[in-house]
Scaffold this active site. Structure first.
Site, PDB file in Angstrom:
ATOM      1  N   ALA A 154      41.923 -10.358  12.190  1.00 33.74           N
ATOM      2  CA  ALA A 154      42.917  -9.831  11.253  1.00 33.74           C
ATOM      3  C   ALA A 154      42.478  -8.452  10.767  1.00 33.74           C
ATOM      4  CB  ALA A 154      43.043 -10.773  10.059  1.00 33.74           C
ATOM      5  N   ASP A 155      43.390  -7.469  10.831  1.00 30.49           N
ATOM      6  CA  ASP A 155      43.048  -6.158  10.274  1.00 30.49           C
ATOM      7  C   ASP A 155      43.453  -6.131   8.792  1.00 30.49           C
ATOM      8  OD1 ASP A 155      45.774  -5.567  10.113  1.00 30.49           O
ATOM      9  OD2 ASP A 155      45.795  -4.468  12.011  1.00 30.49           O
ATOM     10  N   SER A 156      43.165  -5.002   8.130  1.00 29.67           N
ATOM     11  CA  SER A 156      43.383  -4.957   6.679  1.00 29.67           C
ATOM     12  C   SER A 156      44.867  -5.074   6.329  1.00 29.67           C
ATOM     13  CB  SER A 156      42.793  -3.677   6.093  1.00 29.67           C
ATOM     14  OG  SER A 156      43.368  -2.540   6.699  1.00 29.67           O
TER      15      SER A 156
ATOM     16  N   ASP B   2      47.076  -6.866   8.083  1.00 29.69           N
ATOM     17  CA  ASP B   2      47.366  -8.300   8.214  1.00 29.69           C
ATOM     18  C   ASP B   2      47.006  -9.028   6.924  1.00 29.69           C
ATOM     19  OD1 ASP B   2      48.176  -8.175  10.899  1.00 29.69           O
ATOM     20  OD2 ASP B   2      46.147  -8.471  11.644  1.00 29.69           O
TER      21      ASP B   2
END
Lengths: 83, 254
Positions: free
Chosen positions: A34-36, A38
């Protein structure tokens, strides 16, 4: 599994597009890939779903999925207690 | 100078927004601090505003979400019944080059950085009805210059600047002045994501400007306060560049 945890999994899977099976308490956000953005979208979706607030000051302390679930469960219980 | 005015600063909890909120308050305006993710920071900014002898209120809203924008302005209408100044400052984005961008990041960035001005200006115009007001947006040099991995944000800021020109003309009959400021890198927490302070672990010097130092949040707040004053009444639809001369001197003269 609590109903809250089940709903959190639904939301995480929908936004992060990760495999539901990896959402164990010890799973880190790197495990979920998960990126920031997300993560922000998950937090916002949870706030809307449960009518709670999860400020970044608290969210930054989450180390894994289990921390996440415990926090949301506590806030939901708190909200019910106040209702 | 702004005594009795009611101002909204979106993304006012920290960084540039916080500096603007405090500046407007120091000039006498009551200031509403919009925040999205950091309540503690917003409440701290509101406490500092109140310490200046004016009123403040914090309102949580993602300005990229039209429903949340509606709710925010509903709250402002209930609490203050009017608005005199809108500072469209809230911004978001991820460091991605064009080939790394996906539709989700693009949409998120455009909604928060560009569409929010449209939605907030529509609401603000209603709350400024009969009196007029000021709308100032925060852009960046990335709207016209290419900054590494700043693609979606840079494009969103170009949109913001174009919309500023349209709003300036369309809202002029309502006595609403609309302008923007575009700054070079400011060493806030967000600004540092795009190359502020030199490269960690290297001897490369921190970046500067021809003016001898980086632009500060307070530099931007001073110009925003000027654009919110009657002294700026005849400035319409402009983007004031605050960069210590950086954009004029791409090549070192030394």
């Amino acid at each position: 599994m609590s109903a809250v945890e089940d709903t959190i999994k639904d939301i995480v899977v929908k936004i992060v597009h990760c495999d539901r099976e990896i959402l164990k308490p010890e799973a880190t956000f790197q495990d979920m890939k998960a990126d920031s953005l997300d993560m922000v979208q998950v937090l916002v979706a949870l706030e809307d779903e449960f009518g709670i607030e999860i400020p970044d000051e608290d969210a930054q302390k989450f180390k894994n999925f289990g921390d996440f679930v415990s926090y949301v469960e506590a806030r939901v219980a708190e909200k019910k207690g106040n209702a | 100078m702004l005594k009795g005015k009611v101002a909204l600063v979106t993304g006012g909890s920290r960084g540039i927004g916080r500096a603007i909120a405090l500046k407007l308050a120091s000039e006498g305006a009551d200031v509403i601090v919009n925040f999205f993710r950091r309540r503690e920071a917003a409440e701290e900014t509101a406490r500092e505003i109140e310490a200046l002898g004016v009123a403040s209120q914090v309102i949580k809203a993602n300005v990229g979400d039209p429903e949340k924008v509606d709710e925010m302005f509903g709250t402002i209408a209930d609490s203050f019944g009017r608005l005199d100044i809108l500072v469209n400052n809230a911004a978001s984005g991820l460091p991605r080059s064009a080939l790394e961008l996906d539709a989700k990041v693009w949409g998120w960035t455009m909604d928060i950085n560009a569409r929010a001005l449209l939605l907030c200006a529509q609401h603000a115009a209603r709350l400024m009805e009969g009196r007029g007001g000021k709308i100032v947006s925060i852009s960046s040099l990335g709207s016209s210059l290419v900054i590494p991995k700043y693609t979606a944000i840079g494009v969103s800021k170009a949109t913001l600047e174009a919309l500023t020109r349209y709003l300036a003309i369309e809202l002029a009959p309502r006595n609403i002045c609309v302008n923007a400021v575009a700054a070079s890198m400011v060493p806030t927490a967000s600004g540092m994501l795009y190359g502020g302070g030199g490269k960690p672990g290297t001897s490369s010097p921190p970046p500067t400007t021809p003016a001898g130092r980086l632009v500060s949040a307070e530099d931007i707040a001073d110009v925003v306060a000027f654009l919110c004053s009657e002294a700026a009444f005849m400035i319409r639809g402009q983007v004031i560049i605050i960069d210590g001369g950086t954009s004029l001197a791409p090549f070192s003269l030394e």
